[in-house]
Design an enzyme around this catalytic site. Structure first.
Site, PDB file in Angstrom:
ATOM      1  N   LYS A   1     -47.800  33.855 -42.696  1.00 47.18           N
ATOM      2  CA  LYS A   1     -47.675  35.285 -42.619  1.00 47.18           C
ATOM      3  C   LYS A   1     -47.338  35.997 -43.958  1.00 47.18           C
ATOM      4  O   LYS A   1     -46.314  35.391 -44.620  1.00 47.18           O
ATOM      5  CB  LYS A   1     -46.471  35.568 -41.429  1.00 47.18           C
ATOM      6  CG  LYS A   1     -46.277  36.981 -41.143  1.00 47.18           C
ATOM      7  CD  LYS A   1     -45.499  37.130 -39.977  1.00 47.18           C
ATOM      8  CE  LYS A   1     -45.063  38.325 -39.400  1.00 47.18           C
ATOM      9  NZ  LYS A   1     -44.051  38.470 -38.441  1.00 47.18           N
TER      10      LYS A   1
ATOM     11  N   SER B 189     -46.006  40.902 -33.990  1.00 49.23           N
ATOM     12  CA  SER B 189     -46.377  41.478 -35.583  1.00 49.23           C
ATOM     13  C   SER B 189     -47.199  40.378 -36.178  1.00 49.23           C
ATOM     14  O   SER B 189     -47.836  40.484 -37.222  1.00 49.23           O
ATOM     15  CB  SER B 189     -45.037  41.680 -36.396  1.00 49.23           C
ATOM     16  OG  SER B 189     -44.273  40.618 -36.514  1.00 49.23           O
TER      17      SER B 189
ATOM     18  N   SER C 257     -42.731  38.375 -32.004  1.00 48.45           N
ATOM     19  CA  SER C 257     -43.760  38.412 -32.834  1.00 48.45           C
ATOM     20  C   SER C 257     -44.462  37.040 -33.060  1.00 48.45           C
ATOM     21  O   SER C 257     -45.568  37.336 -33.855  1.00 48.45           O
ATOM     22  CB  SER C 257     -43.324  38.921 -34.042  1.00 48.45           C
ATOM     23  OG  SER C 257     -43.108  40.352 -34.004  1.00 48.45           O
TER      24      SER C 257
END
Lengths: 485, 95
Positions: free
Chosen positions: A78, A153, A177
């Site tokens: 990420k 997310s 997330s």
């Protein structure tokens, strides 16, 4: 079989037997990313040069018989993780020119274990969101249906695994997330216990809740990745100094006699019928494997979202105060002095959702409201945590849906922040309680969208989560279905 | 819980954000809705309940007071929007 179809465990064997080189497999992934990224927007940066040089080193290690557990395995992280000399944006325009000067500990541990790093993955800005639509670089799309969100997310982390653009990835989980996008993309996601993995070098959202974890194709692969990144780090004073067990060895233990609790507060009206059906079928799988299913109660569940949006936003408003245009990131200077420079930088640099959460958090911490909001939420957090402590006196694991519905459409919840927040109702309590949760595929909706099952364990009992998840995947084949992208 | 436009503007000043016009209007509506929702916490009696700031209790994490290598000036300053020698440059604060 295509090289990119091999999971981590299978690729490990193929590399060790020298049936394939790290260079070949890395090139296959880079081709795959190039062919699919325009449709998905899952990668924000692709590090071909870095990946190919790491692949070359990996091939040398393999030739010398010195392979580490991840040697030659193409992974991605990420874009919230500092990866030295790469752009690290956290999905924000404010950081679109920020080049990480050092490695996050989790990234350093992947490197030490020989991994090949393909690039940085899309996400909601500063990890604030449940759909990946809050990215300053455009939404990431769901590989099962590009008109739907991948979840958030860590949307890019889940979509990249589902689309076979990486063997596995790392994400972060503050209120779901990792687990929610894993569920929406039909892959496995693990949120370890708070303190299990170092947060050093991970751009902070809500520091008492943020935790790093793996996203992978199988539970077994998650165990291998957790093994690489778990453990104490003197650079993160909240990382816990307790021994890291052998997670892969734990997978082999039987689950017969395991007590699994079903919290009645999670099986509510509003739960999508397809989700309910898939979860009920999963419960039957566990019954068939010899687990004992027990009804339990987590009575404060209904207060978790409200509690979370006060605590997380308060911590965020404090953490994001550092983005002032002085030391890194974008600076906007209207030429009217320091305070105006701060304001212009932040106003133009942050997106709508980030501003909304900074505002809420600032309000909750401001003079006159601290007791009514922030302190109240911290007390409710105690009640929520105590619910789990009591439940784990009765059962070994808790089984729930990950999300009330399968992946929703792009734009569907964008104008209603509260509805978006409520989509995290089943994942948020785990962060507030600081314990661990695993999300794994357990079926599909009538529209062909993946559905996720959540297992929740006692603090630092990732082994029992992984063991139960692995047993489920031995008995079912949901995790073997591939998105047609 | 009723929140006014002026209160929102005041919070924006504290947060170093410039909000005006439609954006301020929109945020006032959003914050009103979210604050009304979080008011449900008041249904719970929390008298005598200790607040939890961290789910996993961590005492002071001490480490030996030893000199270790740090990141170094060049790397620390590499992302500076404006730099002069070994300093970050900011707009003039004192006339």
């Amino acid at each position: 079989m295509d090289l990119i179809d091999l999971n981590l465990q299978q690729l490990r064997q193929a590399l060790d037997r020298r049936e394939v080189s790290a260079r070949e497999v890395t090139e296959a992934y880079l081709r795959r990313i190039e062919a699919t990224n325009a449709r998905l927007n899952s990668y924000l940066s692709i590090c071909s040069e870095l990946a190919l040089s790491q692949a070359q080193t990996a091939d040398e290690r393999l030739a010398a018989g010195e392979a580490a557990p991840l040697t030659g395995i193409p992974l991605a992280v990420k874009d919230i993780f500092n990866l030295e000399q790469t752009r690290t944006t956290a999905g924000s325009r404010l950081l679109d020119n920020y080049v990480a000067p050092y490695d996050a500990t989790a990234v350093a541990r992947l490197k030490e274990n020989g991994a090949v790093l393909l690039g940085k993955l899309n996400m909601d800005e500063f990890a604030m969101g449940s759909s990946n639509e809050n990215s300053a670089f455009g939404p990431c799309r769901n590989p099962w249906d590009p008109e739907r969100v991948p979840g958030g997310s860590s949307g890019g982390s889940a979509a990249a695994v589902a689309a076979r653009q990486a063997v596995a990835t790392l994400g972060t989980d503050t209120g779901g997330s990792i687990r929610q996008p894993a569920a929406h993309c039909g892959v496995v996601g693990l949120k370890p216990t708070y303190g299990r993995v170092s947060r050093y070098g991970v751009i902070a959202y809500a520091s008492s809740l943020d935790q790093v974890g793996p996203v992978a194709r199988t539970v077994e692969d998650c165990a291998l990745l957790l093994q690489a990144i778990a453990g104490h780090d003197h650079r993160d004073s909240t990382s816990i100094d307790c021994p890291v067990p052998d997670y892969s060895a734990a997978l082999q233990q039987k689950i017969e006699g395991l007590k699994i609790g079903l919290p009645r507060e999670y099986f509510i009206e509003g739960l999508d019928a397809d989700v309910q059906k898939a979860i009920e079928a999963a419960i039957e799988v566990y019954r068939g494997l010899g687990a004992e299913i027990v009804d339990i109660s987590l009575p404060h569940t209904d207060y978790a979202v409200a509690c979370y949006y006060l605590i997380a936003t308060a911590e965020a408003s404090s953490n994001l105060a550092r983005y002032d245009g002085v030391r890194y990131g974008r600076r906007v200077d209207p030429g009217k002095g320091l305070i105006d420079m701060y304001c212009a930088t932040r106003t133009q640099g942050f997106g709508t959702e980030v501003k909304r959460r900074i505002m809420l958090g600032t309000y909750a911490l401001s003079s006159g409201y601290y007791d009514a909001y922030y302190l109240k939420a911290q007390k409710v957090r105690t009640l929520i945590r105590d619910d789990f402590v009591r439940a784990f006196e009765q059962v070994d694991l808790i089984l729930t849906p990950v999300a009330p519905t399968p992946a929703f459409g792009l734009g569907e919840k964008l104008d209603d922040p509260l509805q978006m927040y409520l989509s995290d109702i089943f994942t948020i309590p785990v962060n507030l309680a600081g314990t661990c949760g695993l999300s794994l595929p357990c079926g599909f909706s009538t529209a062909g969208l993946p559905i996720g099952l959540q297992l929740i364990g006692r603090p630092f009992a990732e082994q029992s989560l992984l063991r139960a998840g692995h047993a489920f995947q031995q008995a079912t084949d949901w995790h073997l279905k591939k998105a047609a992208i | 819980m009723k929140i006014t436009r002026d209160q929102v503007a005041q919070v924006a000043r504290l947060a170093r954000l410039e909000l005006a016009g439609e954006e301020l209007e929109r945020l006032t509506v959003d914050m009103e809705a979210i604050l009304s929702y979080v008011d449900k916490l008041n249904e719970l009696d929390t008298d005598g309940i200790e607040p939890t700031s961290h789910a996993v209790p961590v005492d002071n994490a001490f480490r030996p007071d030893e000199v270790r290598p740090s990141i170094g000036l060049d790397k620390a300053l590499a992302n500076a929007p404006q730099r002069e020698e070994d300093c970050f440059v900011v707009p003039r604060v004192i006339e």
